[in-house]
Design an enzyme around this catalytic site. Structure first.
Site, PDB file in Angstrom:
ATOM      1  N   HIS A   1       0.854  -1.190   0.000  1.00  0.00           N
ATOM      2  CA  HIS A   1       0.000   0.000   0.000  1.00  0.00           C
ATOM      3  C   HIS A   1       0.883   1.230   0.000  1.00  0.00           C
ATOM      4  O   HIS A   1       2.114   1.127  -0.048  1.00  0.00           O
ATOM      5  CB  HIS A   1      -1.014  -0.029   1.153  1.00  0.00           C
TER       6      HIS A   1
ATOM      7  N   HIS B   1       4.081   1.569   2.131  1.00  0.00           N
ATOM      8  CA  HIS B   1       5.297   0.904   1.645  1.00  0.00           C
ATOM      9  C   HIS B   1       5.922   1.700   0.500  1.00  0.00           C
ATOM     10  O   HIS B   1       7.131   1.881   0.430  1.00  0.00           O
ATOM     11  CB  HIS B   1       4.984  -0.512   1.139  1.00  0.00           C
TER      12      HIS B   1
ATOM     13  N   CYS C   1       3.912 -10.744  20.330  1.00  0.00           N
ATOM     14  CA  CYS C   1       2.878 -10.343  19.355  1.00  0.00           C
ATOM     15  C   CYS C   1       3.176 -11.011  18.018  1.00  0.00           C
ATOM     16  O   CYS C   1       4.204 -10.726  17.393  1.00  0.00           O
ATOM     17  CB  CYS C   1       2.830  -8.838  19.164  1.00  0.00           C
TER      18      CYS C   1
ATOM     19  N   CYS D   1       3.605  -8.370  15.102  1.00  0.00           N
ATOM     20  CA  CYS D   1       4.887  -7.639  15.060  1.00  0.00           C
ATOM     21  C   CYS D   1       6.044  -8.616  14.964  1.00  0.00           C
ATOM     22  O   CYS D   1       7.161  -8.203  14.666  1.00  0.00           O
ATOM     23  CB  CYS D   1       5.167  -6.865  16.332  1.00  0.00           C
TER      24      CYS D   1
ATOM     25  N   CYS E   1      -1.119  -5.769  22.555  1.00  0.00           N
ATOM     26  CA  CYS E   1      -0.002  -5.197  21.806  1.00  0.00           C
ATOM     27  C   CYS E   1      -0.170  -3.676  21.676  1.00  0.00           C
ATOM     28  O   CYS E   1      -1.245  -3.212  21.288  1.00  0.00           O
ATOM     29  CB  CYS E   1       0.057  -5.819  20.401  1.00  0.00           C
TER      30      CYS E   1
ATOM     31  N   HIS F   1      -0.749  -3.202  17.624  1.00  0.00           N
ATOM     32  CA  HIS F   1      -1.922  -3.796  16.984  1.00  0.00           C
ATOM     33  C   HIS F   1      -3.144  -3.903  17.892  1.00  0.00           C
ATOM     34  O   HIS F   1      -4.244  -4.218  17.436  1.00  0.00           O
ATOM     35  CB  HIS F   1      -1.567  -5.196  16.451  1.00  0.00           C
TER      36      HIS F   1
ATOM     37  N   LYS G   1      -2.974   5.542  11.323  1.00  0.00           N
ATOM     38  CA  LYS G   1      -1.930   4.988  10.467  1.00  0.00           C
ATOM     39  C   LYS G   1      -2.598   4.223   9.326  1.00  0.00           C
ATOM     40  O   LYS G   1      -3.519   3.444   9.553  1.00  0.00           O
ATOM     41  CB  LYS G   1      -1.054   4.024  11.269  1.00  0.00           C
TER      42      LYS G   1
ATOM     43  N   LYS H   1      -2.986  -2.066   6.318  1.00  0.00           N
ATOM     44  CA  LYS H   1      -3.859  -3.079   5.750  1.00  0.00           C
ATOM     45  C   LYS H   1      -4.871  -3.538   6.801  1.00  0.00           C
ATOM     46  O   LYS H   1      -6.061  -3.656   6.512  1.00  0.00           O
ATOM     47  CB  LYS H   1      -2.974  -4.250   5.299  1.00  0.00           C
TER      48      LYS H   1
END
Ligand code: MSP
Length: 503
Positions: free
Chosen positions: A17, A20, A125, A128, A143, A146, A294, A297
């Protein structure tokens, strides 16, 4: 001089996305800029294919991790190409050469006495692929990134003696205050180190998808160590039959702020443990946000770079990201904001200026840039610009470099408004003045064009071709370096109006 720049390697558990694309574009801008300065450049990007996040995603889709890797690595490779990235190599951590090189380096760390067997117990996690300390985790053992519930892991691991590098890391930070930039990230990394480093798991016994531990094949290396080493291993096999390590190592790393801990502590310590020089520097950027969150995805709020590029072209996207968000900080992006900058800055400020200049030189001077003394106000306006751009790029401050260039684009627009060359053209006695104004505009555009090449590779090149300018190196990015006499080439509209909204 050699300049080696890297992006993080992207997890193949998701599709690319804009987040990146952002780091890849940043690295590409630096790589192109350094090439223009005559540096010998190596630019690396690639995919991170081992470990838990990939295993879990593959299981969910009912395919093997290798199949998932094969499928998504292609997408990341396509993304790099689509954003115009000129990477010299694309590494996949599933490359057998990488895997063998990881074993070699980590065997050395083992032989140097920085590895021991122990029992790991703690929060983990799986998204991660990170072991979390009690201080880091959220209420309910969740986490911090997340917000999912963490897993209490208990397994026999080999540990890396990170704690043995407490002093050397503190020394590194003291000796090299610009080792991690910007300053707030340096402070963050240093305070993490100062809290006291604890040893970390180097291997996992419960996972199979990874690089086998040479001294104990019932384990695979913890994915972060395997992944970090990509920066180093790639140089050993990117060019068949040639080892580029001595030529290019150490690297400059670009990373997002989410992966600072790994890069700013584990990574230099690991390199020290293997007797390898630490990176030249690390530059940490912020997040691209959508609606203040943020872009990711898992949150489902992603902009697809492929769609934006299909509508507006890669250059416009490259420009927008570094104009809209100060590189290093978090910043919001949106399709509306994108369209607005496209129209007001690219189409109007740069595109129209190029059109006007081109058509006036064509009409009033038969398509040849007049030879004339440079207008004093533009000479002083452009004074020091190339040096400022280079200094900003050296500090990886891409947005500041772009701002410096754009200030001159605006100055040229003011200049044309003030000078009103269309009026001068009606007055025979003002021919000399008109020459000066047209030369000033063409020369100013040429300089900005050369400096914009790293950011707008296709459009800036088209602009330079239209101006009849041949040189592309930074040395010629000085106002007055070309003395006129160039014959214009064709100019199609650089940033045409776009009818369709990007999805
Ligand atoms: N595989 C690890 C990195 C290993 S490097 C040895 C990883 N991969 S990732 O695909 O999850 O993210 C990689 C990088 O993508 C981030 O560090 C960051 O550079 C970039 N970004 C992902 N989402 C982003 C935003 N929303 N905004 C900006 N960059 C982001 O972590």
């Amino acid at each position: 001089m050699a300049y080696y720049v890297t992006t993080p390697i992207y997890y193949v558990n998701a599709q690319p996305h804009l987040g990146h694309a952002y780091t890849t574009i940043a690295a590409d801008i630096l790589a192109r800029h350094m090439r223009q300065r005559g540096e010998e450049v190596f630019f690396l990007t690639g995919t991170d294919e081992h470990g838990e996040p990939v295993t879990v995603a593959a299981e969910r889709e009912g395919i093997t991790p290798r199949e998932l890797g094969d499928r998504n690595a292609v997408r990341f490779r396509d993304m790099a190409e689509k954003v115009g990235a000129t990477n010299d190599f694309f590494i996949r951590t599933s490359d057998p050469e990488h895997m063998a090189a990881v074993q070699k380096v980590l065997q050395k760390v083992y032989d140097n006495g920085y590895v021991y067997k122990g029992q790991y117990e703690g929060w983990y996690c799986p998204r991660c692929a990170d072991f979390k300390t009690e201080q880091e985790i959220l209420e309910g053992n969740r986490c911090p990134i997340h917000e999912i519930e963490l897993i209490w892991e208990q397994e026999e691991n080999y540990f890396f003696k990170l704690s043995a590098f407490q002093e050397r890391l503190e020394q590194l930070y003291a000796d090299r205050p610009e080792w991690v930039r910007p300053q707030n990230r340096y402070n963050e990394a240093l305070s993490f180190i100062k809290q006291g480093l604890i040893d970390v798991s180097l291997t996992r016994a419960t996972l199979r998808w990874g690089v086998e531990v040479p001294w104990d094949p019932s384990h695979v290396f913890y994915v972060w160590f395997d992944a970090l080493l990509n920066y180093y291993t790639a140089l050993s096999y990117a060019r068949p039959g040639e080892d580029l390590t001595d030529r290019f190592w150490p690297a400059v790393h670009l990373i997002g702020k989410d992966i600072l801990k790994f890069h700013a502590t584990y990574w230099p310590a690991l390199l020290m443990a293997a007797d390898i020089e630490v990176p030249k520097g690390e530059y940490v950027h912020g997040y691209l946000l959508m609606n203040d969150q943020k872009m990711s995805k898992s949150l489902g709020n992603v902009i697809d770079p492929f769609e934006v590029i299909d509508v507006f072209g890669a250059d416009a996207l490259r420009f927008y990201l570094f104009r809209e968000v100060a590189f290093g900080q978090d910043g919001s992006v949106s399709t509306e904001g994108f369209e607005q900058r496209y129209t007001s800055e690219l189409a109007n400020e740069l595109g129209n200026l190029a059109n006007r200049t081109h058509s006036m030189v064509s009409k009033y001077r038969d398509g040849v840039v007049p030879q004339a003394d440079p207008p004093a106000e533009l000479t002083s306006e452009f004074d020091g610009l190339a040096e400022d751009v280079c200094a900003a790029m050296d500090r990886t401050e891409i947005s500041s470099a772009l701002e410096a260039i754009w200030k001159r684009v605006r100055a040229l627009n003011r200049f044309v408004q003030e000078q009103e060359p269309w009026k001068l053209a009606k007055d025979e006695s003002a021919a000399g003045q008109l020459d000066q104004v047209l030369y000033g505009l063409a020369e100013g555009l040429r300089v900005t064009g050369v400096l914009l090449l790293s950011i707008l590779p296709e459009k800036a090149d088209r602009l330079l071709v239209a101006l009849g300018a041949e040189e592309r190196s930074i040395e010629c990015a000085h106002f007055g370096a070309a003395s006129g006499g160039a014959t214009l080439g064709e100019l199609e509209q650089l940033f045409p109006r776009v009818e369709r909204e990007p999805a």
